[in-house]
Scaffold this motif. Sequence first.
Motif, PDB file in Angstrom:
ATOM      1  N   UNK A  24       0.796  -1.224   0.000  1.00 19.91           N
ATOM      2  CA  UNK A  24       0.000   0.000   0.000  1.00 19.91           C
ATOM      3  C   UNK A  24       0.826   1.269   0.000  1.00 19.91           C
ATOM      4  N   UNK A  25       2.134   1.138  -0.157  1.00 22.67           N
ATOM      5  CA  UNK A  25       3.022   2.297  -0.198  1.00 22.67           C
ATOM      6  C   UNK A  25       3.833   2.311  -1.481  1.00 22.67           C
ATOM      7  N   UNK A  26       4.871   3.146  -1.480  1.00 16.82           N
ATOM      8  CA  UNK A  26       5.729   3.298  -2.658  1.00 16.82           C
ATOM      9  C   UNK A  26       7.196   3.337  -2.254  1.00 16.82           C
ATOM     10  N   UNK A  27       8.049   3.008  -3.220  1.00 21.45           N
ATOM     11  CA  UNK A  27       9.492   3.167  -3.058  1.00 21.45           C
ATOM     12  C   UNK A  27      10.036   3.799  -4.321  1.00 21.45           C
ATOM     13  N   UNK A  28      11.244   4.346  -4.227  1.00 25.09           N
ATOM     14  CA  UNK A  28      11.862   5.058  -5.345  1.00 25.09           C
ATOM     15  C   UNK A  28      13.304   4.610  -5.508  1.00 25.09           C
ATOM     16  N   UNK A  29      13.633   4.170  -6.722  1.00 22.21           N
ATOM     17  CA  UNK A  29      15.032   3.886  -7.060  1.00 22.21           C
ATOM     18  C   UNK A  29      15.708   5.227  -7.325  1.00 22.21           C
ATOM     19  N   UNK A  30      16.783   5.507  -6.600  1.00 26.19           N
ATOM     20  CA  UNK A  30      17.508   6.767  -6.727  1.00 26.19           C
ATOM     21  C   UNK A  30      18.769   6.512  -7.550  1.00 26.19           C
ATOM     22  N   UNK A  31      18.791   7.067  -8.741  1.00 30.40           N
ATOM     23  CA  UNK A  31      19.944   6.900  -9.626  1.00 30.40           C
ATOM     24  C   UNK A  31      21.187   7.555  -9.019  1.00 30.40           C
ATOM     25  N   UNK A  32      22.333   7.010  -9.342  1.00 30.99           N
ATOM     26  CA  UNK A  32      23.601   7.520  -8.800  1.00 30.99           C
ATOM     27  C   UNK A  32      23.785   9.013  -9.088  1.00 30.99           C
ATOM     28  N   UNK A  33      23.431   9.434 -10.311  1.00 26.41           N
ATOM     29  CA  UNK A  33      23.582  10.854 -10.679  1.00 26.41           C
ATOM     30  C   UNK A  33      22.731  11.753  -9.796  1.00 26.41           C
ATOM     31  N   UNK A  34      21.571  11.270  -9.370  1.00 29.33           N
ATOM     32  CA  UNK A  34      20.728  12.074  -8.491  1.00 29.33           C
ATOM     33  C   UNK A  34      21.369  12.223  -7.120  1.00 29.33           C
ATOM     34  N   UNK A  35      21.915  11.119  -6.609  1.00 24.84           N
ATOM     35  CA  UNK A  35      22.594  11.181  -5.301  1.00 24.84           C
ATOM     36  C   UNK A  35      23.755  12.153  -5.356  1.00 24.84           C
ATOM     37  N   UNK A  36      24.520  12.074  -6.437  1.00 29.80           N
ATOM     38  CA  UNK A  36      25.648  12.994  -6.586  1.00 29.80           C
ATOM     39  C   UNK A  36      25.165  14.422  -6.678  1.00 29.80           C
ATOM     40  N   UNK A  37      24.113  14.657  -7.456  1.00 29.84           N
ATOM     41  CA  UNK A  37      23.557  16.004  -7.592  1.00 29.84           C
ATOM     42  C   UNK A  37      23.008  16.544  -6.284  1.00 29.84           C
ATOM     43  N   UNK A  38      22.502  15.651  -5.450  1.00 28.54           N
ATOM     44  CA  UNK A  38      21.939  16.041  -4.155  1.00 28.54           C
ATOM     45  C   UNK A  38      22.986  16.022  -3.050  1.00 28.54           C
ATOM     46  N   UNK A  39      24.229  15.654  -3.400  1.00 29.77           N
ATOM     47  CA  UNK A  39      25.322  15.575  -2.431  1.00 29.77           C
ATOM     48  C   UNK A  39      24.938  14.676  -1.255  1.00 29.77           C
ATOM     49  N   UNK A  40      24.452  13.479  -1.597  1.00 24.75           N
ATOM     50  CA  UNK A  40      24.000  12.550  -0.564  1.00 24.75           C
ATOM     51  C   UNK A  40      24.394  11.127  -0.951  1.00 24.75           C
ATOM     52  N   UNK A  41      24.546  10.289   0.041  1.00 23.00           N
ATOM     53  CA  UNK A  41      24.895   8.891  -0.190  1.00 23.00           C
ATOM     54  C   UNK A  41      24.124   7.983   0.735  1.00 23.00           C
ATOM     55  N   UNK A  42      24.361   6.711   0.589  1.00 16.39           N
ATOM     56  CA  UNK A  42      23.684   5.719   1.401  1.00 16.39           C
ATOM     57  C   UNK A  42      23.844   6.043   2.882  1.00 16.39           C
ATOM     58  N   UNK A  43      22.745   6.000   3.598  1.00 14.60           N
ATOM     59  CA  UNK A  43      22.742   6.290   5.028  1.00 14.60           C
ATOM     60  C   UNK A  43      22.363   7.728   5.342  1.00 14.60           C
ATOM     61  N   UNK A  44      22.412   8.614   4.338  1.00 15.75           N
ATOM     62  CA  UNK A  44      22.052  10.021   4.560  1.00 15.75           C
ATOM     63  C   UNK A  44      20.538  10.197   4.520  1.00 15.75           C
ATOM     64  N   UNK A  45      20.043  11.098   5.344  1.00 11.72           N
ATOM     65  CA  UNK A  45      18.644  11.483   5.294  1.00 11.72           C
ATOM     66  C   UNK A  45      18.523  12.665   4.350  1.00 11.72           C
ATOM     67  N   UNK A  46      17.591  12.564   3.420  1.00  7.72           N
ATOM     68  CA  UNK A  46      17.466  13.516   2.329  1.00  7.72           C
ATOM     69  C   UNK A  46      16.087  14.164   2.353  1.00  7.72           C
ATOM     70  N   UNK A  47      16.034  15.448   1.994  1.00  3.64           N
ATOM     71  CA  UNK A  47      14.767  16.177   1.894  1.00  3.64           C
ATOM     72  C   UNK A  47      14.208  16.014   0.479  1.00  3.64           C
ATOM     73  N   UNK A  48      12.967  15.546   0.382  1.00  6.05           N
ATOM     74  CA  UNK A  48      12.289  15.376  -0.905  1.00  6.05           C
ATOM     75  C   UNK A  48      11.094  16.309  -0.994  1.00  6.05           C
ATOM     76  N   UNK A  49      10.880  16.822  -2.185  1.00  8.85           N
ATOM     77  CA  UNK A  49       9.659  17.546  -2.536  1.00  8.85           C
ATOM     78  C   UNK A  49       9.217  16.947  -3.863  1.00  8.85           C
TER      79      UNK A  49
END
Length: 181
Positions: free
Chosen positions: A63-88
Amino acid sequence: MAKTATRIDFKAKLLSPMEGGDWTFIRLPQDASDQIPTRNMASVEGTMNGFAFAATLQPDSEGGHWLKVERAWSEGANAGSGDTVQFEIAPARVEPEPEVPKDLLDALEQTPAALSVWNDTTAIARRDWITWMTQGRKAETRLIRLEKMMDMLSKGKRRVCCFDRSGMASKAFCCPVALED
């Protein structure tokens, strides 16, 4: 379930998939997922730590959703595995065209009646056909589904039947298992 066409703000932790890969994923918090207008695949536009992206959320079969985060997006967001990220995020204004596998393109080119119906369907219907065809675990299953698909499309069928787009009944969709930190 609340439905919205406006921006949904949430924070989520980037997780690494147990099966490996150079990507990460998030599981949307349930209150954020509840604001998506469907329990099925849903295309969204948004930002991740301010980095713009467009993607299709996958159902998690619960009943929920998940999102595959491409490597380029992580790099663009300056975030990696284990980081908490702000989404809009917000539902996409225009449904993106799915990537069509080569074997499907070849079959459509060889079956003009199927190609005509295919070209007259929506991007969502085409995405459903592709997902149904490619979900088979064995090459033989994929080939059988491709043949059935050409037959159904040739007969004017615009949507794949018996396809649980949410994965809730069949458990066909699920969120990846995360590596433990």
